[in-house]
Design a protein around this motif. Sequence first.
Motif, PDB file in Angstrom:
ATOM      1  N   UNK A 207      12.462 -29.376  11.740  1.00  0.00           N
ATOM      2  CA  UNK A 207      13.810 -29.726  12.199  1.00  0.00           C
ATOM      3  C   UNK A 207      13.913 -29.417  13.683  1.00  0.00           C
ATOM      4  N   UNK A 208      14.684 -30.216  14.394  1.00  0.00           N
ATOM      5  CA  UNK A 208      14.856 -30.021  15.832  1.00  0.00           C
ATOM      6  C   UNK A 208      16.039 -29.110  16.111  1.00  0.00           C
ATOM      7  N   UNK A 209      15.799 -28.088  16.939  1.00  0.00           N
ATOM      8  CA  UNK A 209      16.825 -27.106  17.260  1.00  0.00           C
ATOM      9  C   UNK A 209      17.014 -27.017  18.772  1.00  0.00           C
ATOM     10  N   UNK A 210      17.724 -25.969  19.202  1.00  0.00           N
ATOM     11  CA  UNK A 210      18.000 -25.785  20.627  1.00  0.00           C
ATOM     12  C   UNK A 210      18.281 -24.310  20.880  1.00  0.00           C
ATOM     13  N   UNK A 211      17.966 -23.836  22.086  1.00  0.00           N
ATOM     14  CA  UNK A 211      18.058 -22.425  22.440  1.00  0.00           C
ATOM     15  C   UNK A 211      19.488 -21.880  22.344  1.00  0.00           C
ATOM     16  N   UNK A 212      20.487 -22.752  22.270  1.00  0.00           N
ATOM     17  CA  UNK A 212      21.876 -22.289  22.104  1.00  0.00           C
ATOM     18  C   UNK A 212      22.085 -21.570  20.777  1.00  0.00           C
TER      19      UNK A 212
ATOM     20  N   UNK B 216       6.920 -22.038   0.930  1.00  0.00           N
ATOM     21  CA  UNK B 216       5.548 -21.636   1.210  1.00  0.00           C
ATOM     22  C   UNK B 216       4.938 -20.873   0.052  1.00  0.00           C
ATOM     23  N   UNK B 217       5.710 -19.942  -0.499  1.00  0.00           N
ATOM     24  CA  UNK B 217       5.227 -19.109  -1.594  1.00  0.00           C
ATOM     25  C   UNK B 217       4.916 -19.916  -2.842  1.00  0.00           C
ATOM     26  N   UNK B 218       5.765 -20.894  -3.127  1.00  0.00           N
ATOM     27  CA  UNK B 218       5.637 -21.631  -4.387  1.00  0.00           C
ATOM     28  C   UNK B 218       4.838 -22.928  -4.276  1.00  0.00           C
ATOM     29  N   UNK B 219       4.879 -23.579  -3.109  1.00  0.00           N
ATOM     30  CA  UNK B 219       4.288 -24.918  -3.003  1.00  0.00           C
ATOM     31  C   UNK B 219       3.332 -25.094  -1.825  1.00  0.00           C
ATOM     32  N   UNK B 220       3.126 -24.035  -1.030  1.00  0.00           N
ATOM     33  CA  UNK B 220       2.305 -24.146   0.184  1.00  0.00           C
ATOM     34  C   UNK B 220       2.835 -25.211   1.142  1.00  0.00           C
ATOM     35  N   UNK B 221       4.146 -25.363   1.176  1.00  0.00           N
ATOM     36  CA  UNK B 221       4.779 -26.274   2.137  1.00  0.00           C
ATOM     37  C   UNK B 221       5.333 -25.436   3.281  1.00  0.00           C
ATOM     38  N   UNK B 222       5.072 -25.853   4.507  1.00  0.00           N
ATOM     39  CA  UNK B 222       5.527 -25.090   5.660  1.00  0.00           C
ATOM     40  C   UNK B 222       6.786 -25.700   6.268  1.00  0.00           C
ATOM     41  N   UNK B 223       7.643 -24.820   6.785  1.00  0.00           N
ATOM     42  CA  UNK B 223       8.937 -25.225   7.331  1.00  0.00           C
ATOM     43  C   UNK B 223       9.131 -24.554   8.685  1.00  0.00           C
ATOM     44  N   UNK B 224       9.366 -25.344   9.713  1.00  0.00           N
ATOM     45  CA  UNK B 224       9.551 -24.814  11.060  1.00  0.00           C
ATOM     46  C   UNK B 224      10.654 -25.568  11.799  1.00  0.00           C
ATOM     47  N   UNK B 225      11.159 -24.929  12.847  1.00  0.00           N
ATOM     48  CA  UNK B 225      12.076 -25.610  13.762  1.00  0.00           C
ATOM     49  C   UNK B 225      11.447 -25.625  15.154  1.00  0.00           C
ATOM     50  N   UNK B 226      11.728 -26.678  15.895  1.00  0.00           N
ATOM     51  CA  UNK B 226      11.277 -26.788  17.279  1.00  0.00           C
ATOM     52  C   UNK B 226      12.504 -26.754  18.174  1.00  0.00           C
TER      53      UNK B 226
END
Length: 286
Positions: free
Chosen positions: A147-152, A182-192
């Motif tokens: 997901x796209x984020x911002x420093x605010x 991640x724990x259950x499905x090895x799917x990674x989630x990050x924000x930029x």
Amino acid sequence: MGNNLLSGKRGIIFGALNDMSIAWKVAERAVEEGAIITLSNTALAVRMGTVAELGKNLNAEIIPADATKVEDLEMVFAQSQDILGGKIDFVLHSIGMSPNVRKKRAYDDLDYNLLQSTLDISAISFHKMMQVAKKMDAINEWGSIVALSYVAAQRTLFGYNDMADAKAMLESIARSFGYIYGREKNVRVNTISQSPTLTTAGSGIKGFDGLMDFADRMAPLGNATADECANYCIVMFSDLTRKVTMQNLYHDGGFASMGMSLKAMNQYNKSFENEFKDENGHIIYG
């Protein structure tokens, strides 16, 4: 020229509106790197924007949907798997809008019904998206959600208003859901956390031109462009970042780590060049 970083992968890109959109650039790069994708935005955005042109250029089907509605998201994930021929490998959430900002409501004079809309559209939709995908088992193991984020989300920036609250919630959702996924499905989630970028949504923020200029002067590498953000997203979708999850990753030329830069200091000092004082010692600006 691509490097086949996403060869054989299937993805869904949410939020492309026109060629100013970061999501538009990400979609182009994903296909260039060998992926097949679907595109999704609201029916109104599809009608008003030029996403049909993008879909045609990329041979990508467009699925109109409201990301705040669970049933619409269920439809997007079901149709995308049918169209693409299997489970999804990566998802981009590039969705954000504040009715309070559009109506120029100050932060200390918010319409709370509009605030709820801001949070639902810009942050809670991210939770709904992942909850739907997880319940449908729609994401492949080692899949990547960004997901796209911002420093605010961490700093107070004039004019960003209740979108700052939404971005803070967005990043919290990424951490909380990222642990479970991640724990259950090895799917990674990050924000930029991207530099201020001239998009249709960003241009509606009060003083946005000044914000972009300030960030560019502060960041040692300057502002990151939409094209550069797309490149970063591709790396996050690829197998090169399999063990990166629950992170808020700054992609802003170093802005988030700065206090004062030489360029910003020079500009600050220049503002006093025409400073004069009257007989009582009060500053008069020329």
